[in-house]
Design a protein around this motif. Structure first.
Motif, PDB file in Angstrom:
ATOM      1  N   LEU A 120       0.829  -1.201   0.000  1.00  0.00           N
ATOM      2  CA  LEU A 120       0.000   0.000   0.000  1.00  0.00           C
ATOM      3  C   LEU A 120       0.861   1.247   0.000  1.00  0.00           C
ATOM      4  CD1 LEU A 120      -0.064   1.597   3.037  1.00  0.00           C
ATOM      5  CD2 LEU A 120      -1.011  -0.607   3.678  1.00  0.00           C
ATOM      6  N   ASP A 121       0.265   2.339  -0.403  1.00  0.00           N
ATOM      7  CA  ASP A 121       0.775   3.655  -0.072  1.00  0.00           C
ATOM      8  C   ASP A 121      -0.431   4.557   0.191  1.00  0.00           C
ATOM      9  OD1 ASP A 121      -0.141   4.396  -2.613  1.00  0.00           O
ATOM     10  OD2 ASP A 121       1.869   4.386  -3.502  1.00  0.00           O
ATOM     11  N   TRP A 122      -0.172   5.815   0.492  1.00  0.00           N
ATOM     12  CA  TRP A 122      -1.246   6.736   0.856  1.00  0.00           C
ATOM     13  C   TRP A 122      -1.392   7.815  -0.210  1.00  0.00           C
ATOM     14  CZ3 TRP A 122      -4.302   6.222   5.267  1.00  0.00           C
ATOM     15  CH2 TRP A 122      -3.898   5.228   6.170  1.00  0.00           C
ATOM     16  N   TYR A 123      -2.562   8.419  -0.238  1.00  0.00           N
ATOM     17  CA  TYR A 123      -2.894   9.407  -1.265  1.00  0.00           C
ATOM     18  C   TYR A 123      -1.863  10.534  -1.331  1.00  0.00           C
ATOM     19  CZ  TYR A 123      -4.382  12.726   2.317  1.00  0.00           C
ATOM     20  OH  TYR A 123      -4.389  13.601   3.384  1.00  0.00           O
ATOM     21  N   ASN A 124      -1.243  10.873  -0.221  1.00  0.00           N
ATOM     22  CA  ASN A 124      -0.297  11.983  -0.181  1.00  0.00           C
ATOM     23  C   ASN A 124       1.137  11.539   0.110  1.00  0.00           C
ATOM     24  OD1 ASN A 124      -0.832  11.193   2.441  1.00  0.00           O
ATOM     25  ND2 ASN A 124      -0.739  13.264   3.289  1.00  0.00           N
ATOM     26  N   LYS A 125       1.377  10.238   0.127  1.00  0.00           N
ATOM     27  CA  LYS A 125       2.731   9.724   0.393  1.00  0.00           C
ATOM     28  C   LYS A 125       2.930   8.431  -0.394  1.00  0.00           C
ATOM     29  CE  LYS A 125       5.970   8.937   4.217  1.00  0.00           C
ATOM     30  NZ  LYS A 125       6.918  10.003   3.820  1.00  0.00           N
ATOM     31  N   PRO A 126       3.266   8.527  -1.681  1.00  0.00           N
ATOM     32  CA  PRO A 126       3.453   7.325  -2.495  1.00  0.00           C
ATOM     33  C   PRO A 126       4.700   6.558  -2.085  1.00  0.00           C
ATOM     34  CG  PRO A 126       4.043   9.276  -3.743  1.00  0.00           C
ATOM     35  CD  PRO A 126       3.446   9.771  -2.464  1.00  0.00           C
ATOM     36  N   MET A 127       4.690   5.261  -2.354  1.00  0.00           N
ATOM     37  CA  MET A 127       5.851   4.418  -2.105  1.00  0.00           C
ATOM     38  C   MET A 127       6.537   4.135  -3.440  1.00  0.00           C
ATOM     39  SD  MET A 127       6.117   0.562  -0.510  1.00  0.00           S
ATOM     40  CE  MET A 127       5.679   1.045   1.163  1.00  0.00           C
ATOM     41  N   ALA A 128       7.820   4.391  -3.512  1.00  0.00           N
ATOM     42  CA  ALA A 128       8.566   4.150  -4.752  1.00  0.00           C
ATOM     43  C   ALA A 128       8.621   2.650  -5.028  1.00  0.00           C
ATOM     44  CB  ALA A 128       9.965   4.730  -4.634  1.00  0.00           C
ATOM     45  N   LEU A 129       8.393   2.273  -6.287  1.00  0.00           N
ATOM     46  CA  LEU A 129       8.433   0.869  -6.680  1.00  0.00           C
ATOM     47  C   LEU A 129       9.809   0.567  -7.267  1.00  0.00           C
ATOM     48  CD1 LEU A 129       6.487  -1.561  -6.743  1.00  0.00           C
ATOM     49  CD2 LEU A 129       6.107  -1.052  -9.155  1.00  0.00           C
ATOM     50  N   ASP A 164      -8.918   1.329  -3.785  1.00  0.00           N
ATOM     51  CA  ASP A 164      -8.637   2.500  -2.970  1.00  0.00           C
ATOM     52  C   ASP A 164      -9.419   2.333  -1.673  1.00  0.00           C
ATOM     53  OD1 ASP A 164      -6.965   3.684  -4.798  1.00  0.00           O
ATOM     54  OD2 ASP A 164      -8.542   4.849  -5.749  1.00  0.00           O
ATOM     55  N   ASP A 165      -8.695   2.382  -0.582  1.00  0.00           N
ATOM     56  CA  ASP A 165      -9.245   2.025   0.723  1.00  0.00           C
ATOM     57  C   ASP A 165      -9.475   3.281   1.564  1.00  0.00           C
ATOM     58  OD1 ASP A 165      -9.997   0.441   2.882  1.00  0.00           O
ATOM     59  OD2 ASP A 165      -7.938   0.185   3.588  1.00  0.00           O
ATOM     60  N   ARG A 171      -7.350   8.244   1.743  1.00  0.00           N
ATOM     61  CA  ARG A 171      -7.408   6.912   1.147  1.00  0.00           C
ATOM     62  C   ARG A 171      -6.021   6.273   1.089  1.00  0.00           C
ATOM     63  NH1 ARG A 171     -12.134   5.517  -1.431  1.00  0.00           N
ATOM     64  NH2 ARG A 171     -13.683   7.187  -1.541  1.00  0.00           N
ATOM     65  N   ARG A 172      -6.022   4.948   1.274  1.00  0.00           N
ATOM     66  CA  ARG A 172      -4.832   4.164   0.981  1.00  0.00           C
ATOM     67  C   ARG A 172      -4.996   3.547  -0.403  1.00  0.00           C
ATOM     68  NH1 ARG A 172      -3.849  -0.006   5.894  1.00  0.00           N
ATOM     69  NH2 ARG A 172      -5.773  -0.877   5.057  1.00  0.00           N
ATOM     70  N   HIS A 173      -3.931   3.504  -1.174  1.00  0.00           N
ATOM     71  CA  HIS A 173      -3.932   2.801  -2.451  1.00  0.00           C
ATOM     72  C   HIS A 173      -3.365   1.403  -2.198  1.00  0.00           C
ATOM     73  CE1 HIS A 173      -4.780   6.683  -4.059  1.00  0.00           C
ATOM     74  NE2 HIS A 173      -3.581   7.149  -3.808  1.00  0.00           N
TER      75      HIS A 173
END
Length: 300
Positions: free
Chosen positions: A148-157, A168-169, A268-270
């Motif tokens: 997961l990541d968050w709407y305002n804090k993406p996680m680099a892949l 979207d959670d 939201r969490r992605h």
């Protein structure tokens, strides 16, 4: 003849930068890593490791062979993927991981659907936080990881991985039933500047997100309690010990004495699933992604 398991050990050493890191990544002892490397050095007739203070470093020969090892292991994975694709059947073994709320909210439905549709596929699953799941996929310990990541804090892949969106959670604030905002239709995070927060463990991605988000609103959070599991957090909320962010996925049942109120920001969490690009053609990977997406559509 180069031994694949020893090449895998060398690859782990190159990626982790230490014997202890390689051992942890491969789920073996540091002694086993050292033994594998000693055997590999005898096989190639060259020194691959040199002492570096209290640790070790790769020699020039070690770095050269590590580059080849990475390509060889990728080609082996690709060959296995192509063979499975050529058969066109969902068979063999599939290793999955998910962070706890996704394991609770998605795996029962997705994995039972996989078993019903593909009885020749053996699925093994475990709970891992997103960083651990991604590391496991990169190492080859896992075939897929739900992260997961968050709407305002993406996680680099990391390079070499691909992903598919699951859902979207949405997340609300959970508070005791007697809280001053319990009867509100929605709330703003800035309104909780004086509340104690119940959060995840130190260093966990979700905890770092919460700290980042509150501080971006000028709030220095008051941290009361830490618990990695949503249901533990909610039990602490029910006891009147603070408030917490609670996503929908894996939330139910909500304990008595807890009220959840939506946020004005629509937090939201992605949630998505990742796997190695060189395994993309495996029918079992595609079947698992479909099952996870179907499970995600039924989250409510």
């Amino acid at each position: 003849m180069l031994n694949l398991e020893r090449l895998r050990t060398l690859d782990a050493l190159a990626r982790h930068g230490s014997v202890s890191g390689a051992a942890e990544g491969l789920h073996i002892t540091t002694s086993a890593v050292s033994q594998q490397m000693s055997k590999l050095e005898r096989e190639v007739g060259q020194q691959l490791l040199a002492k570096n203070g209290r640790g070790v470093r790769l020699t020039d020969a070690g770095r050269l062979l590590a580059e080849h090892a990475s390509r060889i292991l990728s080609q082996v994975e690709l060959a296995q993927s192509d063979l499975e694709a050529q058969r066109g059947k969902v068979v063999g073994e599939l290793r999955l991981a998910a962070f706890p709320t996704a394991a609770r909210g998605l795996f029962p439905s997705a994995l039972s659907a996989l078993r019903a549709a593909h009885p020749a596929l053996r699925v093994r699953s475990c709970e891992l936080e997103p960083e651990g799941g991604i590391a496991g996929v990169i190492r080859g310990d896992l075939d897929l990881a739900v992260v997961l990541d968050w709407y305002n804090k993406p996680m680099a892949l990391p390079e070499g991985l691909v992903k598919a969106h699951i859902l979207d959670d949405p997340a609300d604030v959970a508070m005791p039933a007697g809280h001053r905002f319990a009867d509100r239709d929605e709330v703003d995070l800035a309104e909780f500047a004086e509340d104690e927060w119940i959060t995840w463990g130190e260093g966990e991605f979700c905890h770092e997100w919460l700290m980042f988000t509150l501080r971006s609103k000028g709030i220095e959070p008051l941290l009361g309690h830490r618990a990695p599991e949503t249901h533990t957090q909610l039990a602490l909320v029910a006891a009147g010990l603070g408030v917490c962010i609670v996503p929908l996925l894996g939330r139910h049942p909500t304990p008595a004495g807890v009220v959840t109120v939506p946020l004005q920001q629509r937090v939201r969490r992605h949630v998505y699933v990742v796997w190695r690009a060189d395994a993309d053609r495996r029918p079992s990977i595609r079947a698992a992604v479909r099952a996870l997406r179907d499970a995600g559509e039924n989250v409510s």
